[in-house]
Write an enzyme that holds these catalytic residues in place. Structure first.
Site, PDB file in Angstrom:
ATOM      1  N   PRO A  91      30.031  -1.010  43.657  1.00 55.54           N
ATOM      2  CA  PRO A  91      29.871  -1.097  45.118  1.00 55.54           C
ATOM      3  C   PRO A  91      30.214   0.202  45.831  1.00 55.54           C
ATOM      4  CG  PRO A  91      31.079  -3.006  44.286  1.00 55.54           C
ATOM      5  CD  PRO A  91      30.941  -2.035  43.141  1.00 55.54           C
ATOM      6  N   GLU A 118      36.723  -7.624  36.977  1.00 54.51           N
ATOM      7  CA  GLU A 118      37.178  -6.888  38.168  1.00 54.51           C
ATOM      8  C   GLU A 118      36.673  -5.443  38.168  1.00 54.51           C
ATOM      9  OE1 GLU A 118      38.609  -8.010  40.904  1.00 54.51           O
ATOM     10  OE2 GLU A 118      38.391  -9.948  39.934  1.00 54.51           O
ATOM     11  N   ARG A 156       7.588   0.743  37.603  1.00 52.65           N
ATOM     12  CA  ARG A 156       6.326   0.609  38.344  1.00 52.65           C
ATOM     13  C   ARG A 156       5.833   1.932  38.906  1.00 52.65           C
ATOM     14  NH1 ARG A 156       5.980  -0.307  43.582  1.00 52.65           N
ATOM     15  NH2 ARG A 156       4.547  -2.054  43.543  1.00 52.65           N
ATOM     16  N   ASP A 171       2.555   2.088  48.798  1.00 55.12           N
ATOM     17  CA  ASP A 171       3.689   1.213  49.077  1.00 55.12           C
ATOM     18  C   ASP A 171       4.648   1.821  50.095  1.00 55.12           C
ATOM     19  OD1 ASP A 171       2.976  -0.881  47.406  1.00 55.12           O
ATOM     20  OD2 ASP A 171       3.922   0.024  45.648  1.00 55.12           O
TER      21      ASP A 171
END
Ligand code: SAH
Length: 255
Positions: A91, A118, A156, A171
């Site tokens: 994170p 954790e 992709r 895209d």
């Protein structure tokens, strides 16, 4: 390119890599993904890879030593003069984005480390991790989904993976279209009887007039980006990517 993924749950990857449009990229080895389980590098009958945190507190922490042995084996197997980076999903990392994915799509690959519990003993991170990447400001129970998101996006972008060569250039975020968002799409039937009554497709799309259709798509990209991601529109403007025609259209459609 080659990705070596360190994960306690390698079985999560197989189904994902054997379905859909990207399957070819993985099956052909264009994006060569190898899965490594640190448990195979752990010692003792129980092949422990985690332990309780020093200082107390909830949960478990992945131990440095099995990870380090696994990582060394990968490094030896890759045998690169210039080692590809080791990336931890976390994170606290840099948010995954199109520029990051596009750079990866042209690079040598990486060693991807998926945390669990954790997290990971900080000493391993300090010693072996070069970069940290995040899927977003929320907490997953493991790094596997972030690794899969990256691998999917990289696959992709490989030449020949999407049926229509160059279709990813249409895209969202594509520099070919100035980093704008994609335009809306429509398919048959021409009139759909939906909950709000008869809904026709925009007429220009049925006109067969290529120039008009392209102009309409450009306008829709501009509008969509102005509505959903004004920051991307501002960035395109700052780069000088918006034409006078674009600006005139936007002025006429100011919210
Ligand atoms: N204690 C950590 C969360 C651990 S979650 C914290 O509070 O920040 C377990 C693992 O899931 C992490 O080690 C990481 O590899 C992965 N993970 C969790 N959230 C993630 C995210 N937003 N992006 C990428 N990986 C994530």
């Amino acid at each position: 390119m080659r990705y070596d993924v360190i994960t306690l749950f390698p079985e999560l990857f197989g189904p994902f890599m054997s379905h859909g449009i990207n399957r070819r990229a993985f099956a052909s080895g264009l994006v060569d993904v190898r899965l490594w389980n640190p448990r195979d590098f752990a010692e003792g009958n129980y092949r422990r890879v985690d332990d309780r945190p020093f200082g107390g507190g909830p949960g478990m922490v992945m131990q440095a030593e099995p990870l380090y042995r696994c990582w060394q084996a990968i490094r030896a197997d890759r045998a690169e003069a210039v080692p590809a980076p080791t990336v931890l999903f976390s994170p606290l990392g840099e948010r995954l984005s199109h520029p990051l994915v596009a750079a990866q799509a042209e690079g040598p690959g990486a060693i991807l480390l998926c945390g669990r519990y954790e997290g990971i003993d900080q000493r391993f991170i300090d010693a072996c991790v070069d970069r940290q990447w995040s899927l977003g400001d929320f907490v997953l129970s493991g790094g596997e989904l972030a690794a899969l998101a990256l691998l999917d996006a990289v696959a992709r972008l490989q030449p020949g993976v999407l049926n229509d060569e160059g279709s990813h250039q249409q895209d969202s975020f594509s520099p070919v279209l100035d980093g704008l968002l994609d335009c809306p799409h429509y398919t048959r039937p021409e009139v759909w009887s939906g909950p709000q009554g008869e809904a026709p497709v925009p007429e220009v799309l049925l006109s067969g007039h290529h120039g008009h259709i392209e102009a309409w798509r450009r306008e829709q990209r501009l509008l969509t980006t102005a509505q959903w991601r004004p920051d991307l529109l501002a960035a395109a403007r700052a780069r000088g990517d918006l034409s006078r025609l674009d600006e005139r259209f936007l002025q006429g459609h100011a919210p």
